[in-house]
Motif scaffolding. Structure first.
Motif, PDB file in Angstrom:
ATOM      1  N   ILE A 198     -12.847   8.618  50.517  1.00 19.22           N
ATOM      2  CA  ILE A 198     -14.159   9.100  50.961  1.00 19.22           C
ATOM      3  C   ILE A 198     -15.087   7.905  51.126  1.00 19.22           C
ATOM      4  CG2 ILE A 198     -16.103  10.606  50.429  1.00 19.22           C
ATOM      5  CD1 ILE A 198     -14.286  12.301  48.756  1.00 19.22           C
ATOM      6  N   TYR A 199     -15.826   7.902  52.246  1.00 14.49           N
ATOM      7  CA  TYR A 199     -16.796   6.841  52.534  1.00 14.49           C
ATOM      8  C   TYR A 199     -18.182   7.472  52.710  1.00 14.49           C
ATOM      9  CZ  TYR A 199     -12.642   4.053  53.724  1.00 14.49           C
ATOM     10  OH  TYR A 199     -11.437   3.410  53.686  1.00 14.49           O
ATOM     11  N   PHE A 200     -19.192   6.769  52.201  1.00 13.48           N
ATOM     12  CA  PHE A 200     -20.586   7.150  52.411  1.00 13.48           C
ATOM     13  C   PHE A 200     -21.269   5.998  53.137  1.00 13.48           C
ATOM     14  CE2 PHE A 200     -19.222   9.668  48.826  1.00 13.48           C
ATOM     15  CZ  PHE A 200     -19.801  10.912  49.063  1.00 13.48           C
ATOM     16  N   TRP A 201     -21.810   6.276  54.355  1.00  6.02           N
ATOM     17  CA  TRP A 201     -22.443   5.250  55.186  1.00  6.02           C
ATOM     18  C   TRP A 201     -23.923   5.558  55.349  1.00  6.02           C
ATOM     19  CZ3 TRP A 201     -19.135   1.358  56.805  1.00  6.02           C
ATOM     20  CH2 TRP A 201     -17.777   1.639  56.764  1.00  6.02           C
ATOM     21  N   SER A 202     -24.710   4.515  55.379  1.00  7.83           N
ATOM     22  CA  SER A 202     -26.144   4.665  55.644  1.00  7.83           C
ATOM     23  C   SER A 202     -26.360   4.949  57.127  1.00  7.83           C
ATOM     24  CB  SER A 202     -26.891   3.387  55.241  1.00  7.83           C
ATOM     25  OG  SER A 202     -26.549   2.325  56.117  1.00  7.83           O
ATOM     26  N   PRO A 203     -27.570   5.383  57.546  1.00  5.74           N
ATOM     27  CA  PRO A 203     -27.828   5.600  58.979  1.00  5.74           C
ATOM     28  C   PRO A 203     -27.662   4.348  59.822  1.00  5.74           C
ATOM     29  CG  PRO A 203     -29.497   6.700  57.662  1.00  5.74           C
ATOM     30  CD  PRO A 203     -28.676   5.866  56.721  1.00  5.74           C
ATOM     31  N   GLU A 204     -27.717   3.159  59.195  1.00 10.31           N
ATOM     32  CA  GLU A 204     -27.485   1.910  59.915  1.00 10.31           C
ATOM     33  C   GLU A 204     -26.018   1.496  59.873  1.00 10.31           C
ATOM     34  OE1 GLU A 204     -29.760   2.177  57.461  1.00 10.31           O
ATOM     35  OE2 GLU A 204     -31.478   2.551  58.799  1.00 10.31           O
ATOM     36  N   LEU A 205     -25.168   2.409  59.374  1.00 11.88           N
ATOM     37  CA  LEU A 205     -23.724   2.187  59.268  1.00 11.88           C
ATOM     38  C   LEU A 205     -23.406   1.039  58.312  1.00 11.88           C
ATOM     39  CD1 LEU A 205     -21.605   3.946  60.598  1.00 11.88           C
ATOM     40  CD2 LEU A 205     -21.129   2.108  62.190  1.00 11.88           C
ATOM     41  N   LYS A 206     -24.071   1.057  57.172  1.00 11.70           N
ATOM     42  CA  LYS A 206     -23.736   0.142  56.088  1.00 11.70           C
ATOM     43  C   LYS A 206     -23.102   0.949  54.960  1.00 11.70           C
ATOM     44  CE  LYS A 206     -27.373  -3.197  57.118  1.00 11.70           C
ATOM     45  NZ  LYS A 206     -28.563  -3.935  56.614  1.00 11.70           N
ATOM     46  N   LEU A 207     -21.979   0.476  54.473  1.00 11.39           N
ATOM     47  CA  LEU A 207     -21.220   1.222  53.471  1.00 11.39           C
ATOM     48  C   LEU A 207     -21.978   1.274  52.150  1.00 11.39           C
ATOM     49  CD1 LEU A 207     -18.565   2.690  52.873  1.00 11.39           C
ATOM     50  CD2 LEU A 207     -17.613   0.484  52.136  1.00 11.39           C
ATOM     51  N   LYS A 208     -22.265   2.499  51.684  1.00  8.76           N
ATOM     52  CA  LYS A 208     -22.928   2.684  50.407  1.00  8.76           C
ATOM     53  C   LYS A 208     -21.914   2.680  49.256  1.00  8.76           C
ATOM     54  CE  LYS A 208     -27.022   5.311  51.839  1.00  8.76           C
ATOM     55  NZ  LYS A 208     -27.756   6.576  51.658  1.00  8.76           N
ATOM     56  N   ARG A 209     -20.876   3.494  49.387  1.00 10.94           N
ATOM     57  CA  ARG A 209     -19.838   3.569  48.359  1.00 10.94           C
ATOM     58  C   ARG A 209     -18.612   4.228  48.960  1.00 10.94           C
ATOM     59  NH1 ARG A 209     -20.649   8.829  44.738  1.00 10.94           N
ATOM     60  NH2 ARG A 209     -22.012  10.054  46.088  1.00 10.94           N
ATOM     61  N   SER A 210     -17.505   4.069  48.283  1.00 11.34           N
ATOM     62  CA  SER A 210     -16.256   4.689  48.705  1.00 11.34           C
ATOM     63  C   SER A 210     -15.417   4.962  47.466  1.00 11.34           C
ATOM     64  CB  SER A 210     -15.502   3.793  49.693  1.00 11.34           C
ATOM     65  OG  SER A 210     -15.112   2.585  49.076  1.00 11.34           O
ATOM     66  N   LYS A 211     -14.506   5.946  47.597  1.00 11.11           N
ATOM     67  CA  LYS A 211     -13.650   6.304  46.467  1.00 11.11           C
ATOM     68  C   LYS A 211     -12.401   7.002  46.996  1.00 11.11           C
ATOM     69  CE  LYS A 211     -13.575   8.673  42.012  1.00 11.11           C
ATOM     70  NZ  LYS A 211     -14.338   9.472  41.016  1.00 11.11           N
ATOM     71  N   THR A 212     -11.271   6.745  46.357  1.00 14.58           N
ATOM     72  CA  THR A 212     -10.018   7.418  46.679  1.00 14.58           C
ATOM     73  C   THR A 212      -9.758   8.485  45.628  1.00 14.58           C
ATOM     74  OG1 THR A 212      -9.140   5.419  47.697  1.00 14.58           O
ATOM     75  CG2 THR A 212      -7.561   7.110  47.080  1.00 14.58           C
TER      76      THR A 212
END
Length: 936
Positions: free
Chosen positions: A93-107
């Protein structure tokens, strides 16, 4: 006209206004064919203008964010805070900001050894309960805490693999979960008391690392109901529940059941059930409450609506506001449907050359977004059903095979997942700012006042021509691409004011029907074809329209160093016109450098100026040179570009006087203004530098009686001089009497034109603005501003305000005398000294206003405290004075043409209201005055 058009009840004046617009050649007569052609062109341009207003664009290329190589992204979800959530097939799972910057990710899933890893088929979010819901290939529906992605619980042992998943809250603490499988079935779980139910499931024994409950045990609860419908004959490609219509929309690749709108629970109509029993001869057991449908059942015909689509439906979108369903699939056609009319689509959008992968609807913009498997993106207009934008893969930068796509309405951007994640924000129009107004999107190169229709025409660098209402400042008409990519350099009108002549950088001139933007003729020089191959020598710099001995001519000058005269003949039906033969003196003794400006003085004088600082006055009757004017060369000659003379004007009341009288004014090197005599060979009589910042002079204008001279420079300043008695009795040593100066623009002023009948000044600039000023320097407004003005009502003007960008520009700030040398201080003292006009003109009452240049904070505070205000009505004294002395003139309302009921040819995209004159008395200084009193 009344008989032919059946315009009963229309007065003759209105017919006359319409007649003047159609009779662009001012011949005094029109034919029925001409009338029909005019109306057709009017509405064709109106349609094109509406299309231009609907144009949208993406910010290209896309913002690309590479992700690690792995399984494809299944779906993109936009959260309430505009965070973009993406889930891969392997559970990452990926969480991206509106500027397409990665906030966090997890498997979420651990990769087992010697076992097939678990894979995700789809996901959604239970927003009300802050849960993430996953459908897996192990026939499970798993729930995770959305905040920390920790396992919560799962429903296992589903009878089929859920391929598409959706969840929707139907009431307080109630929701439905639905999923579609590879058998074409849609299964629906009705949950009540959801909060308590989920907490109960969380306490169950764990299977693996997650509490688990089988679907059979889950349906034993009175809070769970399961219904399974057999809907399609192929697997479900997309489904979603819409609470606004209380129905489920699902799609598949099966043609006969490509899209189905069905209810969640079967009908309760007893008569319908009895008919089904009688027709089928089978018993139908109706179960209410918690039931488990072991075998899928089919809805009755009254419970669903089936849409048949060729080759099925891959993707769809529904919009309740427009009552519209949009579908796309393998046949590459986007179809628009009315949900209640399944028999035939209401529109078909063709243009994609590959199967449609994703469609979406923006209800706010009435736009449809589509993307095909070849990564081509298109934007469509819902009303016109036309394609507004096409973006190919090469332009957007999107590469690889598409796996997911989503339009995020919150950030107005299209997010696409392929080999990488790409974000395409919509390029939005800048938000309207009350303090910043521009007339064009590009620098304005020229503008002209049309006294026939009381309108202003302005042309920008991008060949866009806009027509403005002079009395209100609002836009009336627009046509673009006048000279293609070359751009427009000059404009003029014919004597009737019904035809517009433009000159461009491509070396041609064009004659337009001013009222509808139709090109009537194209004027080309004899060596036009040869010169088009050399882009450095064919620009038209200036043009004018003259009448001499009942003959009418269009005169143009430019980089070819010649005077090109075109004979304007009414009966000439040829589209392309060629110039008349050049004068012999022009060929042998004419300009040796590019000709930059042309000015005409009736009845027979013509003046031209060139890049090398030479002015030639011509006799138009004989074609011979009248005189040649050249400025004396200084001991330190300026650069070649500083010697150029780009603007000349005649003092028409002086041309027949003696040789000691200056009859011609021009700009010159190093920002000076020169006065010339043209009798007996001509000579220089006076020269002075008007600009206080030593900036080059860009434009000149004189009043109709040659009493006042207006000078504009490259810094955006306008200077006013009293030249009524200047250079009348021979050479002058000093400058004329300075009356006023102010800053009108923050960049080069390209046009300066006086409208003597209304006592106003028209300016245009490279800063993309066209503005109107009183002759005393009072700011009336910028063409295109939201609030319209009334030209004869000073209370509706922007004065005493000034344009915002001028107010905050550093060059507009006053300079303290201590920071300048003595000579500069003395010069400013001389400029800022109060001066009065020596005589009163009947045609114009001129009240000179001198702007104070050196102002301190203490002076401003003292002036604010010393001012007297009208406290009774809350208005300033000057506005009360205007209320009694400067009442609006009775114009009789809108002109007669605007009252026509049958020919509404003006398409104004904005709705303007009459200005509230009561608000004009608000005092920007009064708030400061009260604040000072409160503080004291």
């Amino acid at each position: 006209m009344k008989k032919g058009t059946s315009l009963c009840g229309i007065n003759d004046k209105q017919i006359e206004e319409l007649f003047r617009k159609i009779d662009y050649a001012a011949t005094g007569g029109i034919e029925w064919n001409g009338f029909c052609t005019y109306m057709q062109l009017e509405y064709a341009e109106q349609e094109a203008y509406c299309s231009r207003l609907k144009k949208v664009a993406f910010s290209l290329p896309a913002t690309i964010q590479e992700i690690s190589h792995g399984d494809p992204v299944l779906r993109i979800f936009s959260m309430c805070d505009n965070t973009l959530m993406m889930v891969r097939e392997d559970g990452t799972i990926y969480f991206w900001s509106p500027e397409l910057k990665l906030k966090r990710s997890k498997t979420l899933f651990e990769k087992p050894i010697n076992k097939t890893p678990k894979w995700v088929t789809d996901f959604t979010i239970m927003t009300q309960y802050n849960k993430l819901m996953l459908a897996t290939g192990d026939r499970e529906i798993q729930l995770y805490e959305l905040s920390n992605l920790e396992p919560y619980c799962q429903i296992s042992c589903l009878e089929t693999v859920p391929l598409r998943l959706d969840c929707c809250s139907t009431d307080l603490d109630e929701c439905i979960i639905l999923y579609g499988d590879d058998q074409g079935c849609v299964s629906i779980l009705f949950l009540t008391s959801v909060g308590e139910l989920l907490r109960t499931w969380k306490k169950l024994p764990r299977v693996g690392n997650m509490p688990s409950i089988g679907i059979d045990n889950a349906t034993l609860s009175p809070h769970v109901t399961l219904i399974c419908w057999k809907v399609h004959e192929d697997w479900v490609t997309q489904l979603k529940y819409y609470d606004s219509i209380k129905a489920i929309i699902s799609t598949s690749n099966h043609e006969a059941t490509a899209l189905v709108i069905g209810c969640t629970i079967g009908t309760t109509n007893v008569e319908q059930h009895m008919r089904d029993i009688r027709d089928s001869g089978k018993e139908l057991k109706v179960k209410r409450g918690p039931v488990l449908q072991r075998s899928p059942q089919r809805r009755t015909p009254g419970d669903h609506t089936v849409f048949r689509v060729y080759k099925g439906v891959k993707t769809f979108a529904f919009c309740k506001a427009n009552n519209l369903i949009v579908t796309g699939g393998i046949d590459r056609i986007i179809r628009m449907w009315n949900p209640y009319m399944p028999g035939r689509s209401t529109g078909m959008l063709r243009g994609h050359t590959a199967p449609i992968f994703h469609v979406d609807i923006s209800a706010d913009d009435n736009k449809i977004f589509s993307i095909a498997t070849d990564n081509t993106i298109k934007i469509w207009d819902i009303q016109d059903q036309s394609c507004l934008l096409t973006v190919c893969s090469k332009t957007s930068g999107i590469r690889g095979e598409l796996t997911a796509c989503h339009f995020a309405a919150g950030i107005r951007a299209l997010c696409v997942a392929a080999d990488a994640v790409a974000l395409l924000p919509l390029r939005m129009k800048p938000a309207p700012q009350p303090h910043l107004v521009i007339s064009h999107k590009e620098p304005v190169l020229c503008c002209k006042y049309n006294k026939e229709f009381r309108q202003v025409v302005s042309c920008s660098e991008g060949s866009v021509v806009k027509v403005w209402d002079f009395e209100t400042g609002r836009q009336v008409f627009e046509f673009s691409d006048a000279h293609g990519d070359a751009g427009i350099t000059c404009v003029t009108f014919d004597l009737s004011g019904r035809r517009l002549v433009t000159g461009g950088r491509d070396g041609s001139l064009k004659i337009w029907n001013y009222n509808n933007g139709h090109c009537l003729h194209t004027l080309k020089t004899g060596d036009y074809t040869r010169r088009r191959q050399d882009s450095k020598c064919h620009e038209v710099c200036d043009c004018t329209y003259v009448e001499m001995n009942r003959n009418r001519y269009i005169i143009a000058v430019g980089w070819d160093k010649r005077i090109n005269m075109y004979y304007d003949i009414e009966d000439d039906l040829h589209h392309f016109w060629k110039p008349l033969p050049h004068w012999q003196d022009d060929l042998t003794r004419g300009h040796k450098e590019d000709v930059l400006c042309v000015a005409q003085c009736p009845p027979d004088l013509l003046a031209t100026s060139s890049y090398d600082g030479v002015i030639i006055v011509w006799n138009m009757i004989s074609g011979h040179m009248y005189c040649r004017l050249t400025a004396p060369v200084s001991s330190h000659p300026p650069n070649q570009d500083q010697r150029s003379i780009s603007k000349i004007v005649f003092l028409r009341t002086r041309t027949t006087k003696s040789e000691t009288v200056a009859a011609l004014v021009s700009n010159g090197p190093q920002g000076c203004v020169k006065f010339w005599s043209i009798i007996n060979g001509g000579r220089l009589l006076a020269s002075f530098t008007p600009s206080r910042v030593e900036s080059q002079v860009s434009s000149l204008a004189v009043t109709v009686d040659d009493a006042f001279l207006y000078v504009a420079d490259y810094a955006g300043y306008v200077h006013v001089y009293d030249v009524g008695e200047y250079a009348l009795r021979g050479p002058e040593q000093g400058p004329p009497k300075s009356l006023n100066h102010w800053r009108a623009h923050i960049d080069i002023i390209t046009t300066l034109e006086l409208v003597d009948g209304d006592h106003v000044l028209l300016t245009s600039s490279v800063d993309c603005a066209v503005r109107l000023w009183s002759m005393e320097g009072e700011f009336i407004g910028t063409f295109g501003q939201t609030e319209p003005w009334e030209i004869f009502t000073p209370a509706s003007w922007k004065h005493p305000m000034v344009p915002y960008e001028i107010l905050v520009d550093p060059e507009s700030m006053p300079v303290h005398p201590m920071l300048e040398d003595d000579s500069s201080t003395q010069h400013q003292d001389a400029v800022t000294k109060k001066k009065e006009s020596e005589e009163t003109k009947d045609e114009m009452i001129y009240k000179p206003k001198v702007s104070q240049i050196t102002i301190t904070d203490a002076d401003i505070k003292e002036e604010i405290r010393a001012r007297a205000y009208s406290r009774g009505l809350g208005k300033r004294v000057r506005h009360e004075h205007y209320k009694t002395l400067n009442k609006p003139l009775n114009h009789g309302g809108p002109n007669e043409f605007h009252k026509l009921q049958f020919f509404d040819i003006v398409n104004d995209p904005f709705i303007f209201e009459k200005p509230d004159l009561s608000a004009a008395g608000s005092d920007p200084f009064k708030a400061i005055f009260h604040e000072d009193q409160t503080a004291s």
